[in-house]
Design an enzyme around this catalytic site. Structure first.
Site, PDB file in Angstrom:
ATOM      1  N   SER A 121      15.802 -45.305  61.543  1.00  0.00           N
ATOM      2  CA  SER A 121      15.574 -46.390  60.583  1.00  0.00           C
ATOM      3  C   SER A 121      15.029 -45.862  59.265  1.00  0.00           C
ATOM      4  O   SER A 121      15.157 -46.517  58.240  1.00  0.00           O
ATOM      5  CB  SER A 121      14.536 -47.376  61.106  1.00  0.00           C
ATOM      6  N   HIS A 142      23.321 -47.000  61.888  1.00  0.00           N
ATOM      7  CA  HIS A 142      22.089 -47.778  62.047  1.00  0.00           C
ATOM      8  C   HIS A 142      22.392 -49.197  62.511  1.00  0.00           C
ATOM      9  O   HIS A 142      22.853 -50.040  61.729  1.00  0.00           O
ATOM     10  CB  HIS A 142      21.331 -47.798  60.712  1.00  0.00           C
ATOM     11  N   GLU A 154      24.854 -50.088  59.550  1.00  0.00           N
ATOM     12  CA  GLU A 154      24.946 -49.272  58.345  1.00  0.00           C
ATOM     13  C   GLU A 154      25.477 -47.894  58.751  1.00  0.00           C
ATOM     14  O   GLU A 154      24.922 -47.258  59.645  1.00  0.00           O
ATOM     15  CB  GLU A 154      23.568 -49.131  57.699  1.00  0.00           C
ATOM     16  N   ASN A 193      16.816 -52.093  54.782  1.00  0.00           N
ATOM     17  CA  ASN A 193      15.364 -51.976  54.833  1.00  0.00           C
ATOM     18  C   ASN A 193      14.769 -51.621  53.481  1.00  0.00           C
ATOM     19  O   ASN A 193      13.650 -52.016  53.165  1.00  0.00           O
ATOM     20  CB  ASN A 193      14.935 -50.980  55.904  1.00  0.00           C
TER      21      ASN A 193
END
Ligand code: NAD
Length: 648
Positions: A121, A142, A154, A193
């Site tokens: 992450s 991801h 992702e 994120n």
């Protein structure tokens, strides 16, 4: 390189690992799941079994769960796990050294062309890939938590990653029926994120300054800005330690209000207390009316600044960022689209004033944002911003295709919200009908993306602060569909509620799968249908049934809707496509002028007296009696052959 992926190994059987293994097995891959201890892989396996059972219960699995489970095997032996794998997905703990060790071992134990993907992450792909002899085979993949439910993945390149590896990874993600977005450069935290972190971070900094309340900020973001959760609530949900750890890794500032809670072991929901008290207190406790005067632009300006950085640095396109924020961040619209609506000049001004006041680096406007504003690309009003609106702008919420036969297929493409209509989505439907030359269109088919909904209604997230004028787009779009000169078809598979039903009612023909549900639940929101629902329904099914549906917010099965005359037909799943094809074939091969006149006469006549209606009909008849299509129709009849209409 050109890699074909058939077998998959997943390393780690924890929260993410078992979920990734499950989705790969559902998609038909043979999966080996590996963890470091027997008990851990067994736990993961049990969780897959449980989850498959749940999916089967809800009818969301096409196969017997046992057959899917048969494709999953487990091991604690790394070599056995990866030796025959075409793709290895690592979902081990978020620790660079652990991941580097794993990748070095995988590299040594797997075939020369095995793709090695990390689900990290917050680490850089390149830092992990360096531990291998083949960094060109390493990429980021991801998934979001839980992988079974979350549609986004992702796919990220490290500095050395081969483009062919990335293409194969993207293709693999698509084969899982997930949506990939490309992260072209190696930035920690990838796209979603990075853009989402300032939501929680900036809220924390505002709290540090002491002039806002937790509940106010959360309520403002939800009820004024349409976010699915407030930033504090979201941070409690994800864990304040996770937030802090991801920032500390890269020496990025953490608000005191967050760090102090972590130091006191108040990590959020998982410890019973974070910003809200879930054990001794009442948990999340904001009210819709809280939040007045909160500077929401301050939070969104920082998110937009991050998005600008990603676009300016060529990490991701605005389209991919926006898809990511919708599917991965749960936002009602993408951050770049939000920015274009807010005005990039306003965003820049906000950042500049915060920067001036605090001197903090995080408010420094990104060069790309400054460049856009300096070039006058300040957003939708200026015709350009992140997106180019000069030709109407891109379609975010619908996709459309015009076939050679003249069938215009319009798909409501907002599956993450059961294709619920936002204002943008209404506008896009209207725009597509206006932009395609109707001379090229024989008929229009509307359907919803996925197999759960045609459309679950209007998206109510923005309703509390919407102006009545914002809601006018419902009416305009429904009317545009109703008045469209070509036959229109509603192809309903799943929920068709509220505004979805109103769109349906404006169509000429309505077909559904038997499992579909149609209804007008507006009354449960203290509303009534606002897109012609009451009026079209009463003309279609009469007063008693309309009143019952509207007053009671009833949802009808497709069978009942057919019986009541709302649907032309409800059929079983496996007959549905064929039915629609038959109808569109008839319409596409029919006499276009006569179909247009028929639609017009039927609709106009219905709203007039019988005399006027009959006059309209005879005028239409007279008009058609002179067309080439009529001559062809009669000739074909006489010669006992299919007519070949030219549309004149
Ligand atoms: P987790 O702690 O639930 O699971 C990690 C598993 O890896 C554990 O079962 C552990 O025993 C196992 N493990 C440790 N060393 C291993 C090794 N050498 N080989 C195989 N397995 C090993 O963690 P998680 O939440 O599943 O996260 C895994 C990864 O996914 C992390 O990189 C995390 O950042 C990332 N991620 C997590 C989320 C999330 O919301 N949890 C979302 C996206 C990405």
């Amino acid at each position: 390189m050109d890699a074909e992926i058939e077998s998959v190994a997943v390393l780690g059987a924890g929260s993410m690992g078992h979920g990734i293994a499950e989705v790969a097995a559902i998609a038909g891959y043979d999966v080996v799941m590996r963890d470091i201890e027997e008990e851990l892989v067994e736990d993961g396996y049990d969780q897959i079994e449980w989850s498959l059972g749940k999916l089967a219960e809800k009818g969301q699995l096409e196969e017997d769960p046992e057959d899917v489970l048969d494709r999953v095997s487990t091991t604690v032996d790394l070599e056995a796990a990866v030796a025959d794998a075409d793709l290895v997905i690592e979902a081990a703990p978020e620790d660079l050294e652990i991941k580097r060790d794993i990748f070095a071992d995988v590299d040594a134990a797997s075939g020369p062309e095995t793709i090695m993907a990390t689900n990290t992450s917050s680490l850089r792909v390149t830092d992990i890939a360096e531990a291998t002899e083949h960094p060109e085979y390493v990429c980021g993949m991801h998934f979001f938590n839980p992988p079974v439910k979350m549609d986004l993945v992702e796919v990220a390149s490290g500095e050395e990653t081969d483009e062919g590896v990335v293409d194969a990874a993207v293709e693999f993600v698509e084969s899982l029926d997930k949506t990939p977005i490309r992260v072209r450069k190696d930035v920690p935290q990838f796209v979603v994120n990075n853009v989402l972190t300032p939501l929680m971070g900036e809220a924390g900094f505002m709290l540090d300054e002491g002039d806002v309340e937790i509940q106010d900020v959360d309520a403002a973001m939800i009820f004024q800005r349409g976010y699915p959760m407030g930033p504090f609530e979201l941070n409690d949900f994800g864990g304040l330690d996770i937030f802090t750890h991801s920032r500390d890794q890269w020496d990025l500032p953490v608000p005191d209000s967050i760090r102090s809670r972590v130091e006191n072991d108040n990590l959020g929901r998982k410890t019973g207390k974070g910003f809200y008290d879930y054990e001794d207190g009442e948990g999340v406790n904001y009210e819709p009316t809280d939040g007045e005067g909160v500077d929401t632009l301050r939070i969104e300006a920082r998110m937009i600044n991050e998005a600008a950085r990603l676009v300016g640095d060529d990490v991701a396109d605005p389209e991919d960022i926006d898809v990511g924020m919708r599917l991965g961040g749960g936002l009602p619209e993408g951050t770049c689209r939000t920015a274009d609506k807010l005005g990039l000049d306003n965003v820049l001004e906000k950042l500049e004033s915060l920067h001036e006041r605090t001197g903090a680096e995080r408010y420094e406007p990104d060069d790309y944002l400054v460049e856009l504003v300096e070039n006058g690309h300040t957003g939708e009003k200026a015709g350009r911003g992140f997106y180019d609106y000069r030709d109407g702008g891109p379609y975010h919420y619908i996709s459309h295709e015009l076939t050679d036969d003249g069938v215009l297929n319009v798909v409501f493409d907002r599956e993450e919200r059961l294709n619920a209509f936002s204002t943008d989505m209404f506008d896009e439907v209207k725009r597509v009908l206006e932009s395609v030359d109707d001379e090229d269109v024989a008929c229009v088919v509307f359907e919803g993306a996925g197999d759960r909904a045609f459309s679950a209604g209007a998206d109510i997230t923005g309703f509390t602060t919407a102006e009545p004028t914002d809601l006018a787009s419902v009416d305009e779009t429904v009317q545009t569909i109703y008045e469209y000169p070509r036959p229109t078809i509603a192809k309903i598979d799943g929920f068709c509620l509220g505004a979805g039903l109103e769109i349906t009612l404006a169509c000429d023909l309505r077909y559904a799968t038997e499992g579909s549900t149609l209804g007008s639940p507006e009354i449960d929101l203290g509303l009534i249908p606002g897109g012609g629902g009451t009026q079209r329904l009463v003309r279609l099914i009469g007063e008693p049934r309309t009143k019952e549906m509207v007053y009671r917010g009833m949802q009808l099965s497709a069978e009942r809707a057919e019986e009541w005359g709302i649907l032309n037909r409800a059929v079983e799943d496996d007959e549905f496509e064929e039915l629609i094809d038959d109808v569109t074939d008839d319409l596409a091969n029919g006499p276009q002028t006569a179909l247009e006149v028929a639609k017009n006469v039927i609709q106009e006549g219905q709203n007039a007296s019988l005399d006027t209606g009959l006059t309209l009909e005879s005028q239409g008849f007279g008009l058609l009696a002179t067309t080439d299509d009529m001559l062809e129709g009669v000739a074909a009849f006489n010669q006992d052959r299919e007519p070949d209409f030219g549309g004149e």
